[in-house]
Design a protein around this motif. Structure first.
Motif, PDB file in Angstrom:
ATOM      1  N   VAL A  28      52.687  39.548  38.419  1.00  0.00           N
ATOM      2  CA  VAL A  28      53.546  40.506  37.731  1.00  0.00           C
ATOM      3  C   VAL A  28      54.704  39.724  37.126  1.00  0.00           C
ATOM      4  CG1 VAL A  28      54.899  42.630  37.916  1.00  0.00           C
ATOM      5  CG2 VAL A  28      52.906  42.294  39.401  1.00  0.00           C
ATOM      6  N   PHE A  29      54.975  39.980  35.855  1.00  0.00           N
ATOM      7  CA  PHE A  29      56.020  39.263  35.116  1.00  0.00           C
ATOM      8  C   PHE A  29      57.259  40.129  34.958  1.00  0.00           C
ATOM      9  CE2 PHE A  29      52.212  37.039  34.247  1.00  0.00           C
ATOM     10  CZ  PHE A  29      52.563  35.726  33.982  1.00  0.00           C
ATOM     11  N   SER A  30      58.409  39.480  34.878  1.00  0.00           N
ATOM     12  CA  SER A  30      59.677  40.203  34.808  1.00  0.00           C
ATOM     13  C   SER A  30      59.848  41.006  33.523  1.00  0.00           C
ATOM     14  CB  SER A  30      60.857  39.232  34.979  1.00  0.00           C
ATOM     15  OG  SER A  30      60.843  38.230  33.979  1.00  0.00           O
ATOM     16  N   HIS A  31      59.026  40.761  32.507  1.00  0.00           N
ATOM     17  CA  HIS A  31      59.103  41.584  31.292  1.00  0.00           C
ATOM     18  C   HIS A  31      58.076  42.719  31.332  1.00  0.00           C
ATOM     19  CE1 HIS A  31      55.926  38.737  30.322  1.00  0.00           C
ATOM     20  NE2 HIS A  31      55.596  39.437  29.256  1.00  0.00           N
ATOM     21  N   GLY A  32      57.390  42.886  32.468  1.00  0.00           N
ATOM     22  CA  GLY A  32      56.542  44.055  32.678  1.00  0.00           C
ATOM     23  C   GLY A  32      55.054  43.833  32.593  1.00  0.00           C
ATOM     24  N   ASP A  33      54.591  42.636  32.236  1.00  0.00           N
ATOM     25  CA  ASP A  33      53.150  42.396  32.223  1.00  0.00           C
ATOM     26  C   ASP A  33      52.627  42.342  33.660  1.00  0.00           C
ATOM     27  OD1 ASP A  33      53.081  42.338  29.494  1.00  0.00           O
ATOM     28  OD2 ASP A  33      52.583  40.225  29.310  1.00  0.00           O
ATOM     29  N   PHE A  34      51.568  43.086  33.911  1.00  0.00           N
ATOM     30  CA  PHE A  34      50.907  43.168  35.211  1.00  0.00           C
ATOM     31  C   PHE A  34      49.492  42.656  34.957  1.00  0.00           C
ATOM     32  CE2 PHE A  34      49.223  46.603  38.390  1.00  0.00           C
ATOM     33  CZ  PHE A  34      48.951  45.631  39.318  1.00  0.00           C
ATOM     34  N   VAL A  35      49.193  41.468  35.489  1.00  0.00           N
ATOM     35  CA  VAL A  35      47.963  40.765  35.143  1.00  0.00           C
ATOM     36  C   VAL A  35      47.045  40.679  36.351  1.00  0.00           C
ATOM     37  CG1 VAL A  35      47.001  38.652  34.156  1.00  0.00           C
ATOM     38  CG2 VAL A  35      49.330  39.361  33.525  1.00  0.00           C
ATOM     39  N   ILE A  36      45.835  41.226  36.209  1.00  0.00           N
ATOM     40  CA  ILE A  36      44.822  41.102  37.260  1.00  0.00           C
ATOM     41  C   ILE A  36      44.044  39.826  36.944  1.00  0.00           C
ATOM     42  CG2 ILE A  36      42.862  42.197  38.394  1.00  0.00           C
ATOM     43  CD1 ILE A  36      44.122  44.904  37.437  1.00  0.00           C
ATOM     44  N   ASN A  37      44.148  38.856  37.833  1.00  0.00           N
ATOM     45  CA  ASN A  37      43.690  37.480  37.586  1.00  0.00           C
ATOM     46  C   ASN A  37      42.230  37.270  37.981  1.00  0.00           C
ATOM     47  OD1 ASN A  37      46.292  36.746  36.687  1.00  0.00           O
ATOM     48  ND2 ASN A  37      46.952  36.394  38.789  1.00  0.00           N
ATOM     49  N   LEU A  38      41.325  37.922  37.282  1.00  0.00           N
ATOM     50  CA  LEU A  38      39.904  37.818  37.600  1.00  0.00           C
ATOM     51  C   LEU A  38      39.408  36.375  37.485  1.00  0.00           C
ATOM     52  CD1 LEU A  38      38.867  41.017  35.634  1.00  0.00           C
ATOM     53  CD2 LEU A  38      39.119  40.807  38.121  1.00  0.00           C
ATOM     54  N   GLY A  39      39.945  35.631  36.542  1.00  0.00           N
ATOM     55  CA  GLY A  39      39.556  34.230  36.364  1.00  0.00           C
ATOM     56  C   GLY A  39      39.950  33.365  37.551  1.00  0.00           C
ATOM     57  N   TYR A  40      41.152  33.571  38.085  1.00  0.00           N
ATOM     58  CA  TYR A  40      41.607  32.787  39.235  1.00  0.00           C
ATOM     59  C   TYR A  40      40.921  33.215  40.528  1.00  0.00           C
ATOM     60  CZ  TYR A  40      45.428  31.016  36.315  1.00  0.00           C
ATOM     61  OH  TYR A  40      46.165  30.410  35.330  1.00  0.00           O
ATOM     62  N   MET A  41      40.468  34.461  40.571  1.00  0.00           N
ATOM     63  CA  MET A  41      39.766  34.935  41.770  1.00  0.00           C
ATOM     64  C   MET A  41      38.473  34.162  41.989  1.00  0.00           C
ATOM     65  SD  MET A  41      40.302  39.077  41.577  1.00  0.00           S
ATOM     66  CE  MET A  41      39.328  39.394  43.052  1.00  0.00           C
ATOM     67  N   GLN A  42      37.895  33.645  40.904  1.00  0.00           N
ATOM     68  CA  GLN A  42      36.626  32.921  41.012  1.00  0.00           C
ATOM     69  C   GLN A  42      36.736  31.649  41.839  1.00  0.00           C
ATOM     70  OE1 GLN A  42      35.474  32.570  36.847  1.00  0.00           O
ATOM     71  NE2 GLN A  42      34.010  34.231  37.149  1.00  0.00           N
ATOM     72  N   LYS A  43      37.957  31.191  42.096  1.00  0.00           N
ATOM     73  CA  LYS A  43      38.129  30.010  42.946  1.00  0.00           C
ATOM     74  C   LYS A  43      37.592  30.251  44.352  1.00  0.00           C
ATOM     75  CE  LYS A  43      41.933  27.635  42.862  1.00  0.00           C
ATOM     76  NZ  LYS A  43      43.361  27.268  42.892  1.00  0.00           N
ATOM     77  N   ILE A  44      37.699  31.513  44.819  1.00  0.00           N
ATOM     78  CA  ILE A  44      37.309  31.762  46.212  1.00  0.00           C
ATOM     79  C   ILE A  44      36.367  32.948  46.403  1.00  0.00           C
ATOM     80  CG2 ILE A  44      39.368  30.653  47.151  1.00  0.00           C
ATOM     81  CD1 ILE A  44      40.534  33.438  47.689  1.00  0.00           C
ATOM     82  N   TYR A  45      36.177  33.762  45.373  1.00  0.00           N
ATOM     83  CA  TYR A  45      35.317  34.934  45.517  1.00  0.00           C
ATOM     84  C   TYR A  45      34.095  34.812  44.611  1.00  0.00           C
ATOM     85  CZ  TYR A  45      39.480  36.838  47.755  1.00  0.00           C
ATOM     86  OH  TYR A  45      40.554  37.015  48.576  1.00  0.00           O
ATOM     87  N   SER A  46      32.995  35.390  45.068  1.00  0.00           N
ATOM     88  CA  SER A  46      31.758  35.363  44.275  1.00  0.00           C
ATOM     89  C   SER A  46      31.842  36.379  43.136  1.00  0.00           C
ATOM     90  CB  SER A  46      30.562  35.699  45.169  1.00  0.00           C
ATOM     91  OG  SER A  46      30.617  37.065  45.552  1.00  0.00           O
ATOM     92  N   ASP A  47      30.938  36.230  42.168  1.00  0.00           N
ATOM     93  CA  ASP A  47      30.883  37.173  41.050  1.00  0.00           C
ATOM     94  C   ASP A  47      30.629  38.596  41.543  1.00  0.00           C
ATOM     95  OD1 ASP A  47      31.367  35.148  39.251  1.00  0.00           O
ATOM     96  OD2 ASP A  47      29.272  34.930  38.625  1.00  0.00           O
ATOM     97  N   SER A  48      29.771  38.741  42.544  1.00  0.00           N
ATOM     98  CA  SER A  48      29.480  40.091  43.045  1.00  0.00           C
ATOM     99  C   SER A  48      30.699  40.692  43.752  1.00  0.00           C
ATOM    100  CB  SER A  48      28.263  40.079  43.968  1.00  0.00           C
ATOM    101  OG  SER A  48      28.499  39.289  45.111  1.00  0.00           O
ATOM    102  N   GLU A  49      31.460  39.872  44.456  1.00  0.00           N
ATOM    103  CA  GLU A  49      32.685  40.371  45.094  1.00  0.00           C
ATOM    104  C   GLU A  49      33.699  40.809  44.039  1.00  0.00           C
ATOM    105  OE1 GLU A  49      32.767  37.810  49.254  1.00  0.00           O
ATOM    106  OE2 GLU A  49      33.392  36.827  47.391  1.00  0.00           O
ATOM    107  N   ILE A  50      33.829  40.019  42.985  1.00  0.00           N
ATOM    108  CA  ILE A  50      34.758  40.360  41.907  1.00  0.00           C
ATOM    109  C   ILE A  50      34.284  41.614  41.174  1.00  0.00           C
ATOM    110  CG2 ILE A  50      35.734  39.574  39.697  1.00  0.00           C
ATOM    111  CD1 ILE A  50      35.640  36.700  40.915  1.00  0.00           C
ATOM    112  N   ASP A  51      32.979  41.738  40.950  1.00  0.00           N
ATOM    113  CA  ASP A  51      32.444  42.947  40.315  1.00  0.00           C
ATOM    114  C   ASP A  51      32.739  44.188  41.157  1.00  0.00           C
ATOM    115  OD1 ASP A  51      31.515  41.533  38.133  1.00  0.00           O
ATOM    116  OD2 ASP A  51      29.440  41.416  38.869  1.00  0.00           O
ATOM    117  N   GLY A  52      32.628  44.057  42.466  1.00  0.00           N
ATOM    118  CA  GLY A  52      32.955  45.174  43.358  1.00  0.00           C
ATOM    119  C   GLY A  52      34.424  45.545  43.277  1.00  0.00           C
TER     120      GLY A  52
END
Length: 195
Positions: A121-145
């Protein structure tokens, strides 16, 4: 609006020696006359015209102060709510960004001593769901869920069909109801518990 958010995100996170801009060409015509009106969005000044400097080290006090100055009251209350949630539940502690113009904090999940960012979350209001960074530790199926669960929240309903690595929404604009933020937090906790 989405392009503006992406340009702002890239400029907030990018190398201060260059910046991104978006060019929009609006076309107006009547009978035999056609006019193109350009509009540039983003910080398009030459690098030497920008203020020189390095990245910035943010902390709790600075990021809260910056967000309070930049956000509407409605958006700031959501920002604070997500900040408290991150402080209490991020598995790798609170992560602070180093953006020069906007502060940010990041929520981490941890697996086998490796951390992966779920959202920022950024101080100017952007709220970013980091699906790309999640791939470091979660599988594609976990991210899809995770995406499927998040798609039940009305302002985020398009995330399941999105192919974006970073899904950006704006606090106070795209997501403005406390119940939507509460639903998001519940989904994050369930995801961490099940994965």
């Amino acid at each position: 609006d989405n392009m503006t958010q992406i340009v702002r995100f890239l400029n907030a996170c990018g190398n201060p020696n260059f910046s991104f801009a978006a060019l929009e060409m609006r076309r107006f015509h009547s009978e035999s006359t056609e006019i193109l009106v350009p509009r540039v969005d983003g910080d398009f000044r030459k690098p030497q015209q920008k203020e020189a400097g390095t990245r910035f080290s943010w902390n709790k006090e600075l990021i809260i102060k910056d967000a309070k100055e930049k956000l509407s009251l409605e958006a700031f209350l959501l920002f604070e709510n997500l900040f408290s949630f991150c402080e209490q539940h991020s598995q790798a502690g609170m992560g602070y960004g180093t953006g020069k113009e906007n502060g940010s904090f990041t929520f981490y999940g941890v697996r086998d001593s490796v951390k992966g960012s779920l959202f920022s979350v950024f101080s100017h209001g952007d709220f970013v769901i980091n699906l790309g960074y999640m791939q470091k530790i979660y599988s594609d199926s976990e991210i899809d869920g995770f995406k499927k669960s998040l798609s039940q929240i009305t302002p985020i309903r398009n995330i399941e069909s999105s192919d974006k690595w970073f899904y950006i929404i704006k606090l106070g604009k795209n997501i403005s109801k406390l119940e939507d933020v509460e639903a998001f937090k519940k989904i994050v906790l369930e995801f961490l518990q099940n994965n």
